[in-house]
Design an enzyme around this catalytic site. Structure first.
Site, short mmCIF file in Angstrom:
data_model
loop_
_atom_site.label_atom_id
_atom_site.label_comp_id
_atom_site.label_asym_id
_atom_site.label_seq_id
_atom_site.Cartn_x
_atom_site.Cartn_y
_atom_site.Cartn_z
CD1 TRP A 1 20.07 17.50 15.86
CD2 TRP A 1 19.78 18.55 13.93
NE1 TRP A 1 21.14 18.30 15.77
CE2 TRP A 1 21.00 18.99 14.52
CE3 TRP A 1 19.38 18.92 12.68
CZ2 TRP A 1 21.70 20.05 14.02
CZ3 TRP A 1 20.19 19.88 11.95
CH2 TRP A 1 21.18 20.45 12.73
CG HIS A 2 16.48 19.28 10.16
ND1 HIS A 2 17.01 17.97 10.41
CD2 HIS A 2 17.29 20.00 9.34
CE1 HIS A 2 17.95 18.08 9.33
NE2 HIS A 2 18.29 19.13 9.03
N GLY A 3 13.72 20.20 13.76
CA GLY A 3 12.81 21.26 14.73
C GLY A 3 11.64 20.53 15.18
#
Lengths: 373, 484
Positions: free
Chosen positions: B330-332
């Protein structure tokens, strides 16, 4: 959708909360800022401890330009009527030794003192914007040493936060010019105009950080480039460099050279005319003269193809219409042709600075009618 | 639009004036339009994604509410999930997936090379997608009533304080507040201002001043000595916390002034006694989202798998690993985020598998010392995670962690620049404030300093703190979490 407004406070009560809790602190900030711009002692102290150019410009040029403007804010508070201000770009900051000129005047009894009001990248459209600094306390005269890029049609995006006047901008700028600054740029500009703390924040921060780190030093240097730090340059090869093309991130500068030659209704020329009006209204005489630019700059990527004489012709004609004296380029032509006097495409070396300063010391009393005592 | 920009100051003034003057639907419409403008400032065409998300989820939920057939409701839910995750996948992960596939194909000597799509990442897409998804899921499960109108729903998804970097607000807690919009209530406004000041201090004074140190340090990761490697990790820990918690506090403060309560997003995460507690204190709105919509459903589903029935802990462990892996992704879109998610997944799983701590019968001093040691150990583990998170590649992260563990490079301090005395002072200030606020249990919305300050003095305090922030602020950078 029905909203339950029954328990909501009336508009007046909400406005009162906004006024007391939000607007009042903001007003206080503006008040402190306003007081600071008038508090000569405090500003002068901060200015005396501003970082030297090489330190300030280590990351970006912005803190350095803010330091220059801080210097200007302090100079603005000087009420002495004998001041002659020389304004222009970094060519003025580093090319005019105000102390040397004042000393020479003192020696021959000229009752005036020269103050260097140069700021990196100053364009002529900015003259009306900083008119409140230039014309404050009615100086004896203002001398504008222009560059051949000074009259372009571009707004200096990086400078808007430090030198801006919304009234003048709305008066002189086209919608396209304002669009080029962008909404964010305009917001920066307006906030900077409102508060000196926002306008010169980085300069203040630098001094504060130095103070906290216990490395506060005094900086009495009037110009950016430290004297004697670079050996005297040699003769440059006259080899044409390819000019910058639109799309290059530095094209902005070349565009200013080109527009100063081709356009007569640029924001630069309009700014010059407006400044003449403001100075006349304030009763301050103005003198215009070209700043020396090395001949070899014609081979560089910025100025290439831009002839001094075309800009000079328009400047002379504008000055004639406004009744402002304009010194022809012949006053510094020989300096321009000596490569060894310049560090780079725009700035004089120590020797060049001394020569230019001596020449100004002789020229200005005659041109402005300062006269010996 | 960045909270740390002059344009936001003017934007907020206009919003406040409008909210004060208007009432009812017109006011709701005004704030929604302003929120879309807030989003459009970064890159106008991306507003269409936001509009599309709002329309799809609103219509899906409306159809879902009107339908009694469970299979059809489930199909509608799948439509919403497909559209939201499809958009997120395309804009955020398409490039990464294609590039990774090409690398893999090259490594396997397969003559396939897919064209890498040039996709510009819409800021905050992960946040508003998760927010909008939670609405569909909650309505489907019956945890939340559907929004009364498209306007109300668009207001919920696009409300500017939380739009680009959270906190991720749930429809069940937010939508009822829309119905009773009460802005500029005195005490709440004061608390909101205090939250904003705290947030701006964290972001501008701490995070933005630490950012160049971190950038300089991680740019020379290969030249680290032992102490420099630890310091770099420590500075990044400070930066990411101050940056993200700062944003959250500003968002919560603005929302509170306008009359909305946002959930707390950070609660002294670096003082957690174990990694599970860390995730209960760090980015709480995301971790609770992952717990409710990923971990719990995944655990329940896995428990029904026969192959796992022999081992009681298998389902929650697998669910934890999967959830944390997705949290990392989700963060990248990078292998470092995948590794970071897995790293935390493993740590959380191990913590869960370990026997629960019994209450000590030893002296209070001994117990306090043990607790402090546990907190310190947890912080060290978190630092290890941040090294993976911040490094440019897994190789660089492994080398950095190796140096931290005393392997390779110089065993002595070799940091020098950028770790100057002043930057150390900044670190000490950040750590000191973190501890001080923890001991004092300082939370502006509960124990507001400004509320208890005499009314005549309050504007002076606010102005002084604001001026200090302005002068001491670092170079205004974007928020780290804008990229997620």
């Amino acid at each position: 959708m029905e909203s339950d407004d029954s328990s909501e406070a009336p508009r007046l009560a909400q406005a009162a909360v906004i006024a007391r809790e939000l607007a009042l602190p903001l007003l206080l900030i503006l008040l402190v800022s306003s007081m600071l711009t008038r508090w000569q002692y405090a500003l002068a102290w901060i200015n005396r401890h501003r970082p030297p150019y090489l330190v300030a410009a280590k990351t970006t040029l912005l803190p350095h330009v803010q330091c220059q403007m801080l210097n200007l804010e302090v100079a603005t508070l000087d009420p002495a009527p004998d001041r002659v201000l020389v304004v222009g770009s970094s060519a003025v900051v580093n090319g005019v030794d105000a102390a040397r000129i004042t000393q020479r005047w003192k020696a021959v009894g000229v009752p005036a003192r020269l103050v260097n009001f140069g700021v990196t990248g100053l364009m002529s459209y900015e003259l009306p914007m900083i008119a409140r600094h230039l014309l404050a306390n009615r100086p004896r005269a203002v001398v504008f040493l222009y560059n051949t890029f000074s009259f372009g049609d571009q707004i200096h995006r990086d400078a808007v936060g430090t030198r801006w006047n919304t009234g003048e901008a709305l008066r002189s700028f086209s919608l396209d010019a304002l669009r080029a600054v962008g909404i964010e740029g305009l917001c920066d500009a307006m906030l900077g105009e409102l508060s000196i703390v926002l306008r010169l924040r980085l300069a203040f921060k630098w001094v504060l950080t130095d103070a906290l780190a216990g490395r506060l030093t005094t900086n009495d240097l009037a110009f950016d480039l430290v004297p004697g730090s670079v050996p005297r340059p040699k003769i440059r090869a006259r080899v044409m460099q390819p000019p910058l093309l639109p799309g290059d991130k530095h094209y902005w500068h070349r565009a200013c050279y080109l527009e100063s030659v081709t356009g007569h209704d640029t924001i630069g020329w309009r700014g010059l005319r407006r400044f003449f009006e403001l100075a006349r209204a304030a009763g301050v005489p103005v003198l215009v003269a070209p700043a020396p630019e090395p001949d070899f700059a014609m081979y560089g990527k910025y100025k290439q193809g831009v002839k001094d004489e075309v800009v000079d012709r328009t400047a002379t004609s504008e000055c004639r219409v406004a009744g402002v004296p304009c010194i022809p380029r012949s006053w510094c032509q020989d300096l321009q042709s000596d490569d060894t006097l310049f560090r780079d495409d725009a700035h004089l070396h120590d020797v060049g600075r001394d020569l230019l300063s001596d020449r100004l010391a002789e020229l200005l009393p005659r041109a402005l009618g300062l006269g010996a005592k | 639009m960045n909270f740390v920009s002059s344009i936001f100051a003017f934007f907020l003034l206009v919003v406040m004036a409008g909210v004060c003057m208007l009432r009812g639907r017109v006011r709701l419409m005004f704030v929604t339009v302003m929120s879309f403008a807030f989003y459009a400032e970064a890159y106008p065409p991306h507003v269409l994604i936001l509009v599309f998300t709002c329309l799809v989820d609103f219509l899906v939920v409306r159809a879902m509410s009107a339908c009694g057939d469970e299979r059809r409701r489930r199909a509608l839910l799948l439509v919403s999930l497909g559209v939201n995750l499809g958009l997120l996948g395309w804009f955020k992960y398409a490039r990464f997936l294609v590039a990774t596939t090409n690398d893999l194909a090259a490594w396997l000597n397969v003559g396939v090379r897919l064209p890498v799509p040039e996709v510009r990442l819409p800021i905050g897409i992960s946040f508003f997608t998760f927010q909008s998804l939670s609405y569909t899921l909650d309505v489907y499960r019956g945890h939340c009533a559907p929004a009364k109108s498209l306007l109300e729903f668009a207001f919920f998804v696009s409300f500017f304080p939380q739009l680009v970097a959270g906190p991720i607000v749930r429809a069940a807690t937010f939508l009822p507040q829309v119905g009773s919009f009460r802005p500029f209530v005195r005490d709440r406004t004061i608390r909101g201002i205090e939250l904003m000041l705290v947030g701006y201090f964290q972001k501008c004074v701490v995070a933005d001043n630490v950012a160049p140190i971190v950038d300089a340090a991680f740019a020379h990761q290969e030249a680290f000595g032992w102490a420099a490697a630890w310091l770099a990790a420590l500075y990044f820990a400070v930066q990411i916390y101050a940056d993200f918690a700062g944003y959250s506090n500003i968002a919560r403060g603005v929302a509170l002034v306008l009359g909305f309560d946002f959930p707390v997003n950070f609660r002294w995460p670096y003082l957690s006694a174990d990694i599970v507690e860390f995730w209960r204190r760090w980015h709480m709105s995301l971790s609770s989202w992952i717990r409710d919509y990923l971990f719990l459903p995944a655990s329940m589903s896995l428990m029904r798998v026969r192959a796992l029935s022999g081992w009681v802990l298998a389902a929650p462990t697998l669910a934890t690993l999967g959830s944390m892996l997705l949290c990392g992704i989700w963060h990248g879109a990078a292998l470092t985020f995948v590794a970071w998610g897995l790293y935390h997944g493993v740590l959380v799983s191990i913590t869960n598998l370990m026997p629960r701590r019994r209450k000590s019968r030893g002296s209070r001093v001994l117990e306090a010392a043990k607790q402090a040691a546990r907190r310190l150990w947890t912080f060290v583990l978190v630092l290890g995670g941040w090294v993976i998170f911040r490094s440019g590649s897994l190789t660089a992260a492994a080398a950095h962690l190796g140096v931290m563990l005393g392997r390779g490079s110089l065993p002595a301090m070799s940091g020098g620049e950028p770790f100057t005395g002043l930057s150390m002072a900044l670190l000490a200030l950040a750590a000191g404030l973190h501890l001080l606020t923890w001991f004092a249990e300082y939370e502006p919305e509960k124990r507001s300093v400004l509320v208890s300050t005499p009314a005549w003095l309050r504007p002076v305090v606010v102005a002084t703190v604001a001026l200090t922030i302005v002068v001491a602020a670092g170079g205004a950078g974007s928020f780290i979490y804008f990229a997620f």
